[in-house]
Design a protein around this motif. Sequence first.
Motif, PDB file in Angstrom:
ATOM      1  N   LEU A   1       0.827  -1.195   0.000  1.00 18.99           N
ATOM      2  CA  LEU A   1       0.000   0.000   0.000  1.00 18.99           C
ATOM      3  C   LEU A   1       0.873   1.262   0.000  1.00 18.99           C
ATOM      4  O   LEU A   1       0.551   2.248  -0.672  1.00 18.99           O
ATOM      5  CB  LEU A   1      -0.920  -0.005   1.217  1.00 18.99           C
ATOM      6  N   MET A   2       1.985   1.221   0.739  1.00 16.17           N
ATOM      7  CA  MET A   2       2.880   2.369   0.754  1.00 16.17           C
ATOM      8  C   MET A   2       3.468   2.618  -0.636  1.00 16.17           C
ATOM      9  O   MET A   2       3.610   3.765  -1.070  1.00 16.17           O
ATOM     10  CB  MET A   2       4.007   2.163   1.770  1.00 16.17           C
ATOM     11  N   TRP A   3       3.784   1.549  -1.359  1.00 12.09           N
ATOM     12  CA  TRP A   3       4.270   1.709  -2.725  1.00 12.09           C
ATOM     13  C   TRP A   3       3.195   2.315  -3.622  1.00 12.09           C
ATOM     14  O   TRP A   3       3.494   3.098  -4.536  1.00 12.09           O
ATOM     15  CB  TRP A   3       4.744   0.374  -3.291  1.00 12.09           C
ATOM     16  N   GLY A   4       1.950   1.971  -3.366  1.00 12.86           N
ATOM     17  CA  GLY A   4       0.863   2.585  -4.127  1.00 12.86           C
ATOM     18  C   GLY A   4       0.820   4.086  -3.938  1.00 12.86           C
ATOM     19  O   GLY A   4       0.596   4.838  -4.894  1.00 12.86           O
ATOM     20  N   TRP A   5       1.081   4.542  -2.705  1.00 12.15           N
ATOM     21  CA  TRP A   5       1.115   5.989  -2.440  1.00 12.15           C
ATOM     22  C   TRP A   5       2.359   6.640  -3.036  1.00 12.15           C
ATOM     23  O   TRP A   5       2.299   7.757  -3.560  1.00 12.15           O
ATOM     24  CB  TRP A   5       1.048   6.238  -0.929  1.00 12.15           C
ATOM     25  N   ILE A   6       3.491   5.954  -2.950  1.00 15.95           N
ATOM     26  CA  ILE A   6       4.715   6.515  -3.533  1.00 15.95           C
ATOM     27  C   ILE A   6       4.552   6.696  -5.040  1.00 15.95           C
ATOM     28  O   ILE A   6       4.931   7.726  -5.609  1.00 15.95           O
ATOM     29  CB  ILE A   6       5.917   5.604  -3.215  1.00 15.95           C
ATOM     30  N   LEU A   7       3.977   5.706  -5.704  1.00 18.31           N
ATOM     31  CA  LEU A   7       3.757   5.814  -7.151  1.00 18.31           C
ATOM     32  C   LEU A   7       2.760   6.908  -7.487  1.00 18.31           C
ATOM     33  O   LEU A   7       2.800   7.478  -8.582  1.00 18.31           O
ATOM     34  CB  LEU A   7       3.272   4.464  -7.701  1.00 18.31           C
ATOM     35  N   ALA A   8       1.867   7.224  -6.556  1.00 22.67           N
ATOM     36  CA  ALA A   8       0.862   8.269  -6.799  1.00 22.67           C
ATOM     37  C   ALA A   8       1.443   9.674  -6.721  1.00 22.67           C
ATOM     38  O   ALA A   8       0.858  10.613  -7.267  1.00 22.67           O
ATOM     39  CB  ALA A   8      -0.289   8.131  -5.789  1.00 22.67           C
ATOM     40  N   ALA A   9       2.596   9.837  -6.056  1.00 20.56           N
ATOM     41  CA  ALA A   9       3.130  11.175  -5.788  1.00 20.56           C
ATOM     42  C   ALA A   9       3.307  12.025  -7.044  1.00 20.56           C
ATOM     43  O   ALA A   9       2.921  13.196  -7.051  1.00 20.56           O
ATOM     44  CB  ALA A   9       4.436  11.071  -5.009  1.00 20.56           C
ATOM     45  N   PRO A  10       3.890  11.505  -8.149  1.00 24.53           N
ATOM     46  CA  PRO A  10       4.056  12.367  -9.334  1.00 24.53           C
ATOM     47  C   PRO A  10       2.835  12.423 -10.236  1.00 24.53           C
ATOM     48  O   PRO A  10       2.795  13.238 -11.168  1.00 24.53           O
ATOM     49  CB  PRO A  10       5.232  11.707 -10.062  1.00 24.53           C
ATOM     50  N   LEU A  11       1.842  11.573  -9.988  1.00 28.29           N
ATOM     51  CA  LEU A  11       0.744  11.443 -10.945  1.00 28.29           C
ATOM     52  C   LEU A  11      -0.138  12.688 -11.003  1.00 28.29           C
ATOM     53  O   LEU A  11      -0.703  12.999 -12.049  1.00 28.29           O
ATOM     54  CB  LEU A  11      -0.109  10.216 -10.603  1.00 28.29           C
ATOM     55  N   GLY A  12      -0.273  13.401  -9.887  1.00 30.52           N
ATOM     56  CA  GLY A  12      -1.092  14.606  -9.903  1.00 30.52           C
ATOM     57  C   GLY A  12      -0.550  15.645 -10.864  1.00 30.52           C
ATOM     58  O   GLY A  12      -1.311  16.297 -11.594  1.00 30.52           O
ATOM     59  N   TYR A  13       0.780  15.804 -10.889  1.00 29.07           N
ATOM     60  CA  TYR A  13       1.390  16.752 -11.824  1.00 29.07           C
ATOM     61  C   TYR A  13       1.100  16.344 -13.269  1.00 29.07           C
ATOM     62  O   TYR A  13       0.801  17.183 -14.126  1.00 29.07           O
ATOM     63  CB  TYR A  13       2.901  16.811 -11.608  1.00 29.07           C
ATOM     64  N   ILE A  14       1.206  15.040 -13.541  1.00 25.38           N
ATOM     65  CA  ILE A  14       0.943  14.546 -14.896  1.00 25.38           C
ATOM     66  C   ILE A  14      -0.507  14.800 -15.280  1.00 25.38           C
ATOM     67  O   ILE A  14      -0.806  15.235 -16.400  1.00 25.38           O
ATOM     68  CB  ILE A  14       1.285  13.044 -14.985  1.00 25.38           C
ATOM     69  N   ALA A  15      -1.424  14.551 -14.346  1.00 30.82           N
ATOM     70  CA  ALA A  15      -2.846  14.774 -14.635  1.00 30.82           C
ATOM     71  C   ALA A  15      -3.132  16.238 -14.917  1.00 30.82           C
ATOM     72  O   ALA A  15      -3.904  16.572 -15.821  1.00 30.82           O
ATOM     73  CB  ALA A  15      -3.698  14.274 -13.465  1.00 30.82           C
ATOM     74  N   VAL A  16      -2.516  17.145 -14.137  1.00 33.22           N
ATOM     75  CA  VAL A  16      -2.719  18.578 -14.363  1.00 33.22           C
ATOM     76  C   VAL A  16      -2.202  18.984 -15.738  1.00 33.22           C
ATOM     77  O   VAL A  16      -2.861  19.729 -16.476  1.00 33.22           O
ATOM     78  CB  VAL A  16      -2.033  19.389 -13.244  1.00 33.22           C
ATOM     79  N   GLU A  17      -1.010  18.519 -16.095  1.00 35.02           N
ATOM     80  CA  GLU A  17      -0.460  18.847 -17.414  1.00 35.02           C
ATOM     81  C   GLU A  17      -1.351  18.302 -18.528  1.00 35.02           C
ATOM     82  O   GLU A  17      -1.572  18.970 -19.552  1.00 35.02           O
ATOM     83  CB  GLU A  17       0.962  18.288 -17.547  1.00 35.02           C
ATOM     84  N   CYS A  18      -1.851  17.086 -18.351  1.00 33.68           N
ATOM     85  CA  CYS A  18      -2.749  16.508 -19.361  1.00 33.68           C
ATOM     86  C   CYS A  18      -4.028  17.325 -19.468  1.00 33.68           C
ATOM     87  O   CYS A  18      -4.545  17.549 -20.572  1.00 33.68           O
ATOM     88  CB  CYS A  18      -3.075  15.058 -18.997  1.00 33.68           C
ATOM     89  N   GLY A  19      -4.550  17.779 -18.325  1.00 29.90           N
ATOM     90  CA  GLY A  19      -5.763  18.587 -18.350  1.00 29.90           C
ATOM     91  C   GLY A  19      -5.571  19.889 -19.102  1.00 29.90           C
ATOM     92  O   GLY A  19      -6.422  20.306 -19.901  1.00 29.90           O
ATOM     93  N   TRP A  20      -4.428  20.567 -18.855  1.00 25.66           N
ATOM     94  CA  TRP A  20      -4.161  21.815 -19.574  1.00 25.66           C
ATOM     95  C   TRP A  20      -3.922  21.558 -21.068  1.00 25.66           C
ATOM     96  O   TRP A  20      -4.249  22.399 -21.914  1.00 25.66           O
ATOM     97  CB  TRP A  20      -2.961  22.538 -18.961  1.00 25.66           C
ATOM     98  N   THR A  21      -3.352  20.406 -21.402  1.00 29.75           N
ATOM     99  CA  THR A  21      -3.162  20.061 -22.816  1.00 29.75           C
ATOM    100  C   THR A  21      -4.514  19.935 -23.512  1.00 29.75           C
ATOM    101  O   THR A  21      -4.729  20.490 -24.596  1.00 29.75           O
ATOM    102  CB  THR A  21      -2.375  18.743 -22.941  1.00 29.75           C
TER     103      THR A  21
END
Length: 448
Positions: A337-357
């Motif tokens: 579960l901790m690895w699931g959170w670690i992998l989630a850390a950069p995903l918000g930035y990617i989602a924001v960039e995709c949204g602006w694209t």
Amino acid sequence: MGVYLVIVEGFWLKTRNPQYYYHARFWSKLYILNFGIGVASGIPMEFQFGTNWAPLSEAIGNFFGSIIGFEASMAFMLEAAFLGIMVFGWQRVNPYIHYMATILVAFGANLSSFWILVANSWLQTPAGGEFVDGKFIVQDYFQAIFNPYMPNSVMHMVLATWETTLFVIGGISAWYILKKRHEAFFATSLKIVLAAAILIAPLQLYVGHLSGEQVYRYQPTKLAAMEAQWETIPAGVAADWSMLAIPNEKTQQNDWEVKVPNALGYILEFKKELSEPVQGLKEWTPENRPHLLGLIYYSFRIMIAIGFYFAGLMFVSIIQWLRGQFSAENITQQSWLMWGWILAAPLGYIAVECGWTVRCVGRQPWTVYNYIRTTDAVSNLPPGDVLTTLISFASVYAVLLFAAFYFGSRIIRKGPDFDLPLPGEEQPAVDTKPGEFIPDERPVEAQQ
């Protein structure tokens, strides 16, 4: 993160538990780093309206320029003014004055989001005036500010910043827990962000749906690009949803596609049959519709997938919390579960960039939708000058990115400083070991 700092500092003022004070001090370091990078990278973006987009600035400056000015004078200056008190005022001002400064910093940061989204939303759905001799004349300022795109856009972006922050804090906390460093301390921060994610993650999915509805209503070309929909779907039809595809702009069809039967109506309107037609890209000539369809199409799907990943991770984490697996004794055993959170850390930035694209590339070929084409908005600059400045800025921004990672990793590797004295004291009020906290049990008079 400003909102998170308001939360933990508020907990400290209410409980006087040093744990929350040290949370505020530790996470504020990352906030300051983020603020510095934002200033250095954000100011040139505002100047470019006068250099790279001079015709656009002349045409819409009556409204757009004032909104960008509001962002700088109201929001940025408010945040910058009180940031100094928030950072350096712990031992210099009354704790409640300091808390007010933290609140104003967080308010200023979110106010920036508001004004920026007002400006961009107006480009998507211009309102509140008319173009006279090529220039926009404001007739109703409030109608221009509260244009049709604005409410959902502001809410969607603010939630995106909050959600990104939650999973960054959660991911960093999970890393410490996996490393078995200050487990009790970072289990607390993980619980705080998880409690907030219960509300934020599902709400963001719903607001994202509302944003899709407004594209459906106001920008049919963008919707067609987001769905790689070439043929018009008439009203009253139960249409399939394209889950994966390879759009081909030359042949005006998708070379390969995986569809979910009858799903498009549920996605757009929560019902099987469409009440309005979904216009296909072939309804417009190539020069009047977006290009780079693959970029728009997959940016939209990546953003959606990350949103559902966040919601799923939140749901699984809540179950584990209710099962007692988030206690200081058990949380280190939840490595998966901790690895699931670690992998989630950069995903918000990617989602924001995709949204602006999706938002801005999908708006093409218009800068001001249906009024000013991008080719008419750009400054007449020699290509060599543009290339030179692009390379220069890219180089500087690469240095800033390296600096952000370098100093951010230093802050994280060092961890919280438990030797910091509490406000009004020369030494820590409670003798603690790293990562272990006990409530301040001194008499009330001594605490005061």
